[in-house]
Design an enzyme around this catalytic site. Structure first.
Site, PDB file in Angstrom:
ATOM      1  N   LYS A  13      -8.213  -3.036  22.499  1.00  0.00           N
ATOM      2  CA  LYS A  13      -8.673  -3.331  21.022  1.00  0.00           C
ATOM      3  C   LYS A  13      -8.807  -2.124  20.352  1.00  0.00           C
ATOM      4  O   LYS A  13      -8.303  -2.068  19.067  1.00  0.00           O
ATOM      5  CB  LYS A  13      -9.913  -3.946  21.239  1.00  0.00           C
ATOM      6  N   ARG A  85     -20.225  -9.568  18.141  1.00  0.00           N
ATOM      7  CA  ARG A  85     -19.915  -9.840  19.458  1.00  0.00           C
ATOM      8  C   ARG A  85     -20.677 -11.118  19.934  1.00  0.00           C
ATOM      9  O   ARG A  85     -20.671 -11.531  21.121  1.00  0.00           O
ATOM     10  CB  ARG A  85     -20.494  -8.581  20.211  1.00  0.00           C
ATOM     11  N   ARG A 124      -9.602   3.532  33.165  1.00  0.00           N
ATOM     12  CA  ARG A 124      -9.791   4.467  32.095  1.00  0.00           C
ATOM     13  C   ARG A 124     -11.280   5.378  32.746  1.00  0.00           C
ATOM     14  O   ARG A 124     -11.786   6.540  32.416  1.00  0.00           O
ATOM     15  CB  ARG A 124     -10.420   3.695  30.914  1.00  0.00           C
ATOM     16  N   ARG A 130     -16.100   7.351  31.259  1.00  0.00           N
ATOM     17  CA  ARG A 130     -17.211   6.657  30.424  1.00  0.00           C
ATOM     18  C   ARG A 130     -18.225   6.258  31.190  1.00  0.00           C
ATOM     19  O   ARG A 130     -18.097   5.417  32.041  1.00  0.00           O
ATOM     20  CB  ARG A 130     -16.743   5.693  29.489  1.00  0.00           C
ATOM     21  N   ARG A 141     -20.210  -6.301  31.516  1.00  0.00           N
ATOM     22  CA  ARG A 141     -19.717  -6.277  30.093  1.00  0.00           C
ATOM     23  C   ARG A 141     -18.692  -7.487  29.999  1.00  0.00           C
ATOM     24  O   ARG A 141     -18.684  -8.562  28.995  1.00  0.00           O
ATOM     25  CB  ARG A 141     -18.881  -4.930  29.685  1.00  0.00           C
TER      26      ARG A 141
HETATM   27  P1  ADP Z   1     -16.298  -2.186  25.243  1.00  0.00           P
HETATM   28  O1  ADP Z   1     -15.616  -3.191  24.208  1.00  0.00           O
HETATM   29  O2  ADP Z   1     -15.180  -1.576  26.187  1.00  0.00           O
HETATM   30  O3  ADP Z   1     -17.426  -2.652  25.721  1.00  0.00           O
HETATM   31  P2  ADP Z   1     -16.952  -0.683  22.924  1.00  0.00           P
HETATM   32  O4  ADP Z   1     -17.057   0.856  22.816  1.00  0.00           O
HETATM   33  O5  ADP Z   1     -16.557  -1.505  21.839  1.00  0.00           O
HETATM   34  O6  ADP Z   1     -16.728  -0.808  24.322  1.00  0.00           O
HETATM   35  O7  ADP Z   1     -18.789  -0.839  22.958  1.00  0.00           O
HETATM   36  C1  ADP Z   1     -19.641  -0.020  23.889  1.00  0.00           C
HETATM   37  C2  ADP Z   1     -20.764  -0.562  23.944  1.00  0.00           C
HETATM   38  O8  ADP Z   1     -21.566  -0.537  22.637  1.00  0.00           O
HETATM   39  C3  ADP Z   1     -21.262  -2.160  24.555  1.00  0.00           C
HETATM   40  O9  ADP Z   1     -20.960  -2.276  25.711  1.00  0.00           O
HETATM   41  C4  ADP Z   1     -22.621  -2.413  23.617  1.00  0.00           C
HETATM   42  O10 ADP Z   1     -23.527  -1.924  24.581  1.00  0.00           O
HETATM   43  C5  ADP Z   1     -22.463  -1.745  22.551  1.00  0.00           C
HETATM   44  N1  ADP Z   1     -21.970  -2.328  21.525  1.00  0.00           N
HETATM   45  C6  ADP Z   1     -21.004  -2.214  20.686  1.00  0.00           C
HETATM   46  N2  ADP Z   1     -21.059  -3.116  19.574  1.00  0.00           N
HETATM   47  C7  ADP Z   1     -21.935  -3.954  19.767  1.00  0.00           C
HETATM   48  C8  ADP Z   1     -22.255  -5.018  19.038  1.00  0.00           C
HETATM   49  N3  ADP Z   1     -21.541  -5.791  18.020  1.00  0.00           N
HETATM   50  N4  ADP Z   1     -23.445  -5.775  19.479  1.00  0.00           N
HETATM   51  C9  ADP Z   1     -24.050  -5.313  20.555  1.00  0.00           C
HETATM   52  N5  ADP Z   1     -23.740  -4.359  20.994  1.00  0.00           N
HETATM   53  C10 ADP Z   1     -22.788  -3.275  20.855  1.00  0.00           C
END
Ligand code: ADP
Length: 189
Positions: A13, A85, A124, A130, A141
């Site tokens: 993504k 999300r 990764r 990370r 997740r």
């Molecule tokens: P990934 O899709 O690999 O989990 P992201 O970089 O998109 O990674 O997000 C990392 C973290 O940030 C998520 O696991 C969550 O804790 C938080 N996060 C990001 N976007 C949202 C959202 N829209 N709502 C709630 N938490 C979010």
């Protein structure tokens, strides 16, 4: 151009969102990046979300909606990556876009199996370290994706804006399919 990109962790993504944003000269708004920057800068927001990110849990909806509202009202176009999300986040986004009269041009869904997603996230973790790529956080997740984000996918599928793309291919092939789909929906750059 206003695009949403959805898909599980490890679907590619972020990579595809960056490439769409660059090709169409549109800002890439990635909630994960915004939150990680806040953590590394030690802001009040960062201190609050740090433990949530480490566990791979979701940040509360109200906090995310406020954060996105601030960003999106400033931008004419965007490639939104990581939001919405949850269904309440999607409802808030729809209401916000309605209010400013700026509908989405397309919602792209990157599809990959849990096996492919997990393998990519493990790789990764080795390469980048990370904090939320620990095996427990990865499982958490992906579980939250199925439970809370898939209903968001179904919502956009039902209203006809969803374009589903096979994410289990090489990066340039996935990009080419996305660009064809965007050209078809007539997304303006
Ligand atoms: P990934 O899709 O690999 O989990 P992201 O970089 O998109 O990674 O997000 C990392 C973290 O940030 C998520 O696991 C969550 O804790 C938080 N996060 C990001 N976007 C949202 C959202 N829209 N709502 C709630 N938490 C979010």
């Amino acid at each position: 151009m206003r695009i949403l990109i959805l898909g599980p962790q490890g679907s590619g993504k972020g990579t595809q969102a960056k490439s769409i944003a660059a090709l169409h000269d549109t800002p890439h708004v990635a909630t994960g990046d915004i939150l990680r920057t806040a953590v590394s800068e030690g802001t009040a927001l960062g201190r609050r979300v740090h433990p949530i990110l480490e566990r791979g849990d979701l940040v509360p909806d109200e906090l995310m909606v406020d954060l996105i509202r601030e960003r999106l009202l400033d931008e004419d176009g965007f490639v939104l990556d990581g939001f919405p999300r949850t269904v309440p986040q999607a409802e808030a986004l729809d209401a916000m876009l309605d209010e400013i009269g700026k509908p989405l041009d397309a919602v792209i869904l990157l599809m990959v199996s849990d096996e492919v997603a997990t393998a990519r996230l493990r790789a990764r973790a080795l390469a980048e370290g990370r904090a939320d790529d620990s095996p427990e956080a990865i499982r958490n997740r992906l579980r939250l994706y199925h439970e809370l984000t898939e209903p968001v996918v179904e919502r956009y599928r039902a209203d006809g804006t969803l374009v589903a793309v096979d994410g289990d291919r090489a990066i340039p092939e996935v990009s080419a399919t996305i660009e064809e789909a965007l050209a078809q929906v007539g997304a303006r750059s």
